[in-house]
Enzyme design. Structure first.
Site, PDB file in Angstrom:
ATOM      1  N   ARG A  45     -67.740 -21.957  67.428  1.00 35.83           N
ATOM      2  CA  ARG A  45     -66.796 -21.189  68.245  1.00 35.83           C
ATOM      3  C   ARG A  45     -67.163 -21.434  69.710  1.00 35.83           C
ATOM      4  NH1 ARG A  45     -66.656 -14.655  67.534  1.00 35.83           N
ATOM      5  NH2 ARG A  45     -68.728 -14.833  68.462  1.00 35.83           N
ATOM      6  N   PRO A  46     -66.201 -21.850  70.544  1.00 40.20           N
ATOM      7  CA  PRO A  46     -66.542 -22.144  71.939  1.00 40.20           C
ATOM      8  C   PRO A  46     -67.187 -20.920  72.605  1.00 40.20           C
ATOM      9  CG  PRO A  46     -64.269 -22.767  71.469  1.00 40.20           C
ATOM     10  CD  PRO A  46     -64.765 -22.041  70.255  1.00 40.20           C
ATOM     11  N   ASN A  74     -63.148  -9.838  65.722  1.00 40.96           N
ATOM     12  CA  ASN A  74     -63.778 -10.998  66.368  1.00 40.96           C
ATOM     13  C   ASN A  74     -65.240 -11.070  65.966  1.00 40.96           C
ATOM     14  OD1 ASN A  74     -61.599 -11.713  68.188  1.00 40.96           O
ATOM     15  ND2 ASN A  74     -62.062  -9.788  69.238  1.00 40.96           N
ATOM     16  N   SER A  86     -57.066   3.446  74.099  1.00 44.93           N
ATOM     17  CA  SER A  86     -56.473   2.102  74.034  1.00 44.93           C
ATOM     18  C   SER A  86     -57.096   1.288  72.911  1.00 44.93           C
ATOM     19  CB  SER A  86     -56.647   1.368  75.367  1.00 44.93           C
ATOM     20  OG  SER A  86     -58.020   1.264  75.696  1.00 44.93           O
ATOM     21  N   ASN A  87     -58.330   1.620  72.540  1.00 47.47           N
ATOM     22  CA  ASN A  87     -58.960   0.873  71.435  1.00 47.47           C
ATOM     23  C   ASN A  87     -59.676   1.838  70.486  1.00 47.47           C
ATOM     24  OD1 ASN A  87     -59.547  -1.623  70.164  1.00 47.47           O
ATOM     25  ND2 ASN A  87     -61.642  -1.536  70.936  1.00 47.47           N
ATOM     26  N   LYS A 139     -69.448  -7.114  83.445  1.00 47.50           N
ATOM     27  CA  LYS A 139     -70.726  -6.412  83.227  1.00 47.50           C
ATOM     28  C   LYS A 139     -71.689  -6.698  84.377  1.00 47.50           C
ATOM     29  CE  LYS A 139     -69.646  -4.433  79.396  1.00 47.50           C
ATOM     30  NZ  LYS A 139     -69.302  -3.015  79.466  1.00 47.50           N
ATOM     31  N   SER A 159     -74.602  -5.430  78.736  1.00 49.72           N
ATOM     32  CA  SER A 159     -74.604  -6.262  77.530  1.00 49.72           C
ATOM     33  C   SER A 159     -75.592  -7.405  77.692  1.00 49.72           C
ATOM     34  CB  SER A 159     -73.196  -6.836  77.340  1.00 49.72           C
ATOM     35  OG  SER A 159     -73.205  -7.902  76.419  1.00 49.72           O
ATOM     36  N   TYR A 200     -65.236 -11.167  80.809  1.00 49.88           N
ATOM     37  CA  TYR A 200     -65.878  -9.951  80.285  1.00 49.88           C
ATOM     38  C   TYR A 200     -67.320  -9.855  80.798  1.00 49.88           C
ATOM     39  CZ  TYR A 200     -68.453  -6.985  77.028  1.00 49.88           C
ATOM     40  OH  TYR A 200     -69.292  -6.035  76.493  1.00 49.88           O
ATOM     41  N   PHE A 254     -77.704  -5.472  72.608  1.00 50.62           N
ATOM     42  CA  PHE A 254     -77.604  -6.715  71.854  1.00 50.62           C
ATOM     43  C   PHE A 254     -76.425  -6.570  70.875  1.00 50.62           C
ATOM     44  CE2 PHE A 254     -80.648  -9.598  73.659  1.00 50.62           C
ATOM     45  CZ  PHE A 254     -81.077  -8.783  74.695  1.00 50.62           C
ATOM     46  N   LEU A 274     -68.882 -10.439  63.824  1.00 50.37           N
ATOM     47  CA  LEU A 274     -69.314 -10.837  62.482  1.00 50.37           C
ATOM     48  C   LEU A 274     -69.267  -9.704  61.455  1.00 50.37           C
ATOM     49  CD1 LEU A 274     -70.534 -13.031  60.644  1.00 50.37           C
ATOM     50  CD2 LEU A 274     -72.799 -12.306  61.449  1.00 50.37           C
TER      51      LEU A 274
HETATM   52  P1  NAD Z   1     -64.852   0.384  71.909  1.00 59.08           P
HETATM   53  O1  NAD Z   1     -63.658  -0.416  72.289  1.00 59.08           O
HETATM   54  O2  NAD Z   1     -64.927   0.899  70.534  1.00 59.08           O
HETATM   55  O3  NAD Z   1     -65.026   1.613  72.909  1.00 59.08           O
HETATM   56  C1  NAD Z   1     -64.586   1.571  74.248  1.00 59.08           C
HETATM   57  C2  NAD Z   1     -63.723   2.800  74.480  1.00 59.08           C
HETATM   58  O4  NAD Z   1     -63.266   2.826  75.825  1.00 59.08           O
HETATM   59  C3  NAD Z   1     -62.476   2.842  73.581  1.00 59.08           C
HETATM   60  O5  NAD Z   1     -62.419   4.086  72.943  1.00 59.08           O
HETATM   61  C4  NAD Z   1     -61.319   2.655  74.557  1.00 59.08           C
HETATM   62  O6  NAD Z   1     -60.159   3.332  74.122  1.00 59.08           O
HETATM   63  C5  NAD Z   1     -61.902   3.219  75.835  1.00 59.08           C
HETATM   64  N1  NAD Z   1     -61.313   2.692  77.073  1.00 59.08           N
HETATM   65  C6  NAD Z   1     -61.130   1.394  77.435  1.00 59.08           C
HETATM   66  N2  NAD Z   1     -60.598   1.333  78.659  1.00 59.08           N
HETATM   67  C7  NAD Z   1     -60.447   2.607  79.099  1.00 59.08           C
HETATM   68  C8  NAD Z   1     -59.931   3.190  80.282  1.00 59.08           C
HETATM   69  N3  NAD Z   1     -59.439   2.453  81.280  1.00 59.08           N
HETATM   70  N4  NAD Z   1     -59.951   4.531  80.399  1.00 59.08           N
HETATM   71  C9  NAD Z   1     -60.421   5.312  79.404  1.00 59.08           C
HETATM   72  N5  NAD Z   1     -60.905   4.818  78.241  1.00 59.08           N
HETATM   73  C10 NAD Z   1     -60.915   3.469  78.103  1.00 59.08           C
HETATM   74  O7  NAD Z   1     -66.141  -0.484  72.255  1.00 59.08           O
HETATM   75  P2  NAD Z   1     -67.672  -0.220  71.925  1.00 59.08           P
HETATM   76  O8  NAD Z   1     -68.111  -1.284  71.028  1.00 59.08           O
HETATM   77  O9  NAD Z   1     -67.890   1.188  71.593  1.00 59.08           O
HETATM   78  O10 NAD Z   1     -68.285  -0.550  73.358  1.00 59.08           O
HETATM   79  C11 NAD Z   1     -68.575   0.460  74.306  1.00 59.08           C
HETATM   80  C12 NAD Z   1     -69.092  -0.201  75.568  1.00 59.08           C
HETATM   81  O11 NAD Z   1     -70.246  -0.971  75.240  1.00 59.08           O
HETATM   82  C13 NAD Z   1     -68.097  -1.149  76.235  1.00 59.08           C
HETATM   83  O12 NAD Z   1     -68.229  -1.023  77.636  1.00 59.08           O
HETATM   84  C14 NAD Z   1     -68.579  -2.510  75.788  1.00 59.08           C
HETATM   85  O13 NAD Z   1     -68.248  -3.514  76.707  1.00 59.08           O
HETATM   86  C15 NAD Z   1     -70.081  -2.301  75.719  1.00 59.08           C
HETATM   87  N6  NAD Z   1     -70.755  -3.240  74.815  1.00 59.08           N
HETATM   88  C16 NAD Z   1     -70.344  -3.350  73.516  1.00 59.08           C
HETATM   89  C17 NAD Z   1     -70.956  -4.264  72.670  1.00 59.08           C
HETATM   90  C18 NAD Z   1     -70.493  -4.438  71.245  1.00 59.08           C
HETATM   91  O14 NAD Z   1     -70.793  -5.480  70.641  1.00 59.08           O
HETATM   92  N7  NAD Z   1     -69.814  -3.475  70.630  1.00 59.08           N
HETATM   93  C19 NAD Z   1     -71.997  -5.070  73.150  1.00 59.08           C
HETATM   94  C20 NAD Z   1     -72.413  -4.909  74.458  1.00 59.08           C
HETATM   95  C21 NAD Z   1     -71.786  -3.987  75.293  1.00 59.08           C
HETATM   96  N1  UFG Z   2     -69.497 -15.287  63.736  1.00 58.99           N
HETATM   97  C1  UFG Z   2     -69.067 -16.047  62.668  1.00 58.99           C
HETATM   98  N2  UFG Z   2     -67.870 -15.736  62.107  1.00 58.99           N
HETATM   99  C2  UFG Z   2     -67.093 -14.710  62.547  1.00 58.99           C
HETATM  100  C3  UFG Z   2     -67.557 -13.930  63.628  1.00 58.99           C
HETATM  101  C4  UFG Z   2     -68.759 -14.249  64.212  1.00 58.99           C
HETATM  102  O1  UFG Z   2     -69.728 -16.989  62.248  1.00 58.99           O
HETATM  103  O2  UFG Z   2     -66.002 -14.497  62.002  1.00 58.99           O
HETATM  104  C5  UFG Z   2     -70.792 -15.619  64.334  1.00 58.99           C
HETATM  105  C6  UFG Z   2     -70.665 -15.985  65.804  1.00 58.99           C
HETATM  106  O3  UFG Z   2     -70.328 -17.335  65.937  1.00 58.99           O
HETATM  107  C7  UFG Z   2     -72.067 -15.632  66.302  1.00 58.99           C
HETATM  108  C8  UFG Z   2     -72.477 -14.438  65.430  1.00 58.99           C
HETATM  109  O4  UFG Z   2     -71.625 -14.489  64.282  1.00 58.99           O
HETATM  110  O5  UFG Z   2     -72.916 -16.690  66.030  1.00 58.99           O
HETATM  111  C9  UFG Z   2     -72.288 -13.098  66.119  1.00 58.99           C
HETATM  112  O6  UFG Z   2     -70.962 -13.051  66.641  1.00 58.99           O
HETATM  113  P1  UFG Z   2     -70.304 -11.704  67.171  1.00 58.99           P
HETATM  114  O7  UFG Z   2     -68.910 -12.057  67.615  1.00 58.99           O
HETATM  115  O8  UFG Z   2     -70.459 -10.628  66.171  1.00 58.99           O
HETATM  116  O9  UFG Z   2     -71.207 -11.319  68.409  1.00 58.99           O
HETATM  117  P2  UFG Z   2     -71.544 -12.145  69.714  1.00 58.99           P
HETATM  118  O10 UFG Z   2     -73.000 -12.327  69.747  1.00 58.99           O
HETATM  119  O11 UFG Z   2     -70.697 -13.320  69.900  1.00 58.99           O
HETATM  120  O12 UFG Z   2     -71.006 -11.114  70.819  1.00 58.99           O
HETATM  121  C10 UFG Z   2     -71.636  -9.895  71.036  1.00 58.99           C
HETATM  122  C11 UFG Z   2     -70.685  -8.840  71.582  1.00 58.99           C
HETATM  123  C12 UFG Z   2     -70.200  -9.233  72.949  1.00 58.99           C
HETATM  124  C13 UFG Z   2     -71.324  -9.579  73.843  1.00 58.99           C
HETATM  125  C14 UFG Z   2     -72.193 -10.622  73.178  1.00 58.99           C
HETATM  126  C15 UFG Z   2     -73.394 -10.974  73.992  1.00 58.99           C
HETATM  127  O13 UFG Z   2     -69.579  -8.698  70.731  1.00 58.99           O
HETATM  128  O14 UFG Z   2     -69.543  -8.118  73.520  1.00 58.99           O
HETATM  129  O15 UFG Z   2     -72.658 -10.107  71.931  1.00 58.99           O
HETATM  130  O16 UFG Z   2     -74.199  -9.863  74.116  1.00 58.99           O
HETATM  131  F1  UFG Z   2     -70.842 -10.081  75.004  1.00 58.99           F
END
Ligand code: NAD
Ligand code: UFG
Length: 337
Positions: A291-292, A197, A34-35, A152, A124, A148, A177, A199
């Site tokens: 950003r809120p 979404n 899906s992603n 977690k 997370s 979200y 992180f 950075l």
């Molecule tokens: P990602 O979206 O790249 O990977 C998640 C994968 O899960 C995708 O391949 C998607 O297709 C699959 N998926 C989603 N729902 C599914 C379902 N119902 N059945 C089977 N597959 C499914 O995301 P990521 O960045 O690799 O994150 C992996 C995990 O780590 C997630 O649980 C995410 O919440 C967590 N996480 C990510 C971050 C981050 O900033 N990337 C931070 C903290 C935690």
């Molecule tokens: N930011 C910008 N411009 C952008 C995108 C992000 O200035 O276009 C800033 C954000 O405001 C924030 C920093 O960059 O200050 C990092 O933002 P990210 O969106 O990259 O990451 P976050 O820390 O908001 O979120 C991440 C993960 C979430 C997780 C969260 C807390 O993406 O899944 O950390 O652990 F929930």
């Protein structure tokens, strides 16, 4: 015995599959794509010269999960599958609760039926909510400010309750992180489906000329340069953390909670500067409104992971920026699908 990786085609999952294969593990992956893209797993195989057994499977599909369990001798599960866009989770909470919570319940039920009771879960740093003090330690209070984040927290609780009910379970809760960077080969990386979404993928798209300008969300925060501070961690370090957590759940029973971060915070402007210096590219950015929902400062105390898992992040911000750009440059359209 094999390791079942849910969500293994995704960003963190694909890098973890590489680390697992390189350390001699047999890997079975389920993902509903899906992603993510099937190509990510082809690239994992190209990097390692080893095979990943893949099932296009939704974790909500219990009969299919049972088939995966029947067809493979699974020792432990690394559970990445989930939806992760904080903003989307506010708009579509039921989608997030259903996919992440119900999906995890389905997975755990099938695991239990097959006697597979070792799990490493992707939590997370978001579970620390709007913590007042940094660095964040695992014993600090938890809270969530988005659906979200709630998923977690709830899954952490479900796994703790499961262990209380049956001490044969072994659970690792890894609180990530901010994962960035990509595999050094440039073959796998982060491939957001829409406008990013986060950075780093936004920065790399601006660097590639695919997006015109980065908005820096907020420049009036109480930080040295007014922009938010985060603990960015190289995805390859994160992947290695999973191997250590896997060792732990294979050795011991219990619930183990660890931060996976570097312990160093960088502001948004620090990251832009680091990217510009590492890659000799100018990033077009402007200072914009906050950003809120953003927390001001978030970085880990990684000492517990060092002590209990013998893990620490090794790659610095320069390498994170280089590898992120290398991936974007070599794959202008991501995996192309
Ligand atoms: P990602 O979206 O790249 O990977 C998640 C994968 O899960 C995708 O391949 C998607 O297709 C699959 N998926 C989603 N729902 C599914 C379902 N119902 N059945 C089977 N597959 C499914 O995301 P990521 O960045 O690799 O994150 C992996 C995990 O780590 C997630 O649980 C995410 O919440 C967590 N996480 C990510 C971050 C981050 O900033 N990337 C931070 C903290 C935690
Ligand atoms: N930011 C910008 N411009 C952008 C995108 C992000 O200035 O276009 C800033 C954000 O405001 C924030 C920093 O960059 O200050 C990092 O933002 P990210 O969106 O990259 O990451 P976050 O820390 O908001 O979120 C991440 C993960 C979430 C997780 C969260 C807390 O993406 O899944 O950390 O652990 F929930």
């Amino acid at each position: 015995m094999a390791i079942l990786v849910t969500g293994g085609a995704g960003f963190i999952g694909s890098h973890t599959c590489v680390s697992l294969l390189e350390t001699g593990h047999e890997v079975v992956c389920v993902d509903n794509l899906s992603n993510s893209s099937r190509t990510a797993l082809d690239r994992v195989q190209a990097i390692t010269g080893k095979t990943v057994k893949f099932y296009e499977c939704d974790i909500l599909d219990k009969p299919m999960l049972s088939k995966v369990m029947r067809e493979n001798a699974i020792d432990a599960v690394i559970h990445f599958a989930g939806l992760k866009a904080v903003g989307e989770s506010v708009a579509l909470p039921l989608k997030y609760y259903h996919n992440n919570i119900t999906g995890t319940l389905c997975l755990l039920e099938v695991m239990g039926e097959f006697g597979v009771k070792k799990i490493v879960f992707s939590s997370s740093a978001t579970v620390y909510g709007k913590a007042e003090t940094v660095p964040l330690t695992e014993d600090m209070p938890t809270s969530a400010y988005s659906p979200y984040g709630q998923t977690k927290l709830m899954i952490e609780q479900i796994l703790k309750d499961l262990y209380v009910s049956d001490n044969e379970w072994s659970v690792s809760l890894l609180r990530y992180f901010n994962p960035i960077g990509a595999h050094q080969s440039g073959l796998i990386g982060e491939d957001p489906r829409d406008i990013p979404n986060n950075l780093m993928p936004y920065i790399t798209k601006v660097a590639a000329g695919k997006l015109a300008q980065l908005s820096v969300f907020g420049s009036d925060y109480p930080t040295p340069d007014g922009t938010c501070i985060r603990d960015y961690i190289h995805v390859a370090d994160l992947a290695e953390g999973h191997l250590k957590a896997l060792d732990k759940v294979r050795r011991e029973r219990g619930v183990f909670i660890h931060n996976l971060g570097t312990g160093t915070g960088y502001s948004v402007l620090d990251v832009i500067k680091a990217f510009e210096t590492a890659n000799d590219i100018k990033i077009n950015y402007r200072l914009a409104d906050r950003r809120p929902g953003d927390v001001t400062i978030c970085y880990a105390d990684p000492a517990k992971a060092k002590k209990e898992l013998d893990w620490e992040a090794k790659r610095d911000i320069v390498q994170m920026c280089r590898d992120a750009w290398n991936w974007q440059k070599n794959n202008p359209d991501g995996y192309g699908d």
